[in-house]
Motif scaffolding. Structure first.
Motif, PDB file in Angstrom:
ATOM      1  N   LYS A 144       0.943   4.054  -2.962  1.00 50.83           N
ATOM      2  CA  LYS A 144       0.686   5.465  -2.675  1.00 50.83           C
ATOM      3  C   LYS A 144       1.853   6.322  -3.143  1.00 50.83           C
ATOM      4  O   LYS A 144       1.657   7.375  -3.758  1.00 50.83           O
ATOM      5  CB  LYS A 144       0.456   5.656  -1.176  1.00 50.83           C
TER       6      LYS A 144
ATOM      7  N   SER B 185       1.848   6.899  -6.802  1.00 51.32           N
ATOM      8  CA  SER B 185       0.749   7.723  -7.302  1.00 51.32           C
ATOM      9  C   SER B 185       0.968   9.213  -7.046  1.00 51.32           C
ATOM     10  O   SER B 185       0.237  10.041  -7.581  1.00 51.32           O
ATOM     11  CB  SER B 185      -0.570   7.288  -6.661  1.00 51.32           C
TER      12      SER B 185
ATOM     13  N   GLN C 167       0.834  -1.201   0.000  1.00 47.88           N
ATOM     14  CA  GLN C 167       0.000   0.000   0.000  1.00 47.88           C
ATOM     15  C   GLN C 167       0.871   1.254   0.000  1.00 47.88           C
ATOM     16  O   GLN C 167       0.572   2.229  -0.691  1.00 47.88           O
ATOM     17  CB  GLN C 167      -0.915   0.017   1.227  1.00 47.88           C
TER      18      GLN C 167
END
Length: 74
Positions: free
Chosen positions: A39, A42, A35
């Motif tokens: 993140k 992105s 995760q």
């Protein structure tokens, strides 16, 4: 409906609400890392200003650092 039945039903509903919140699975280290990487990938850009104050004896030193990052699209 009697008061005892109402209290019993209310207690069951409250118990069910608390139990439903406790059943969520905690992510393991690999899931957290995945995760975090997702993140990080992105993020297109970010900036921040850091204010630092040092106290050295009677002397006060203040610094300000500005940081900006923009992803290079190749």
């Amino acid at each position: 409906m009697s008061t005892k039945k109402m209290l019993f039903l209310l207690a069951l509903v409250i118990l069910a609400l608390f139990a439903s919140g406790c059943t969520e699975k905690e992510p393991n280290a690999e899931e957290i890392a995945a995760q975090l990487l997702e993140k990080q990938n992105s993020i297109e850009d970010y900036s921040y200003t850091m204010h630092m104050t040092y106290y050295i004896g009677e002397k006060v030193v203040e610094n300000e650092f500005k940081t900006m990052y923009k992803k290079n699209h190749t």
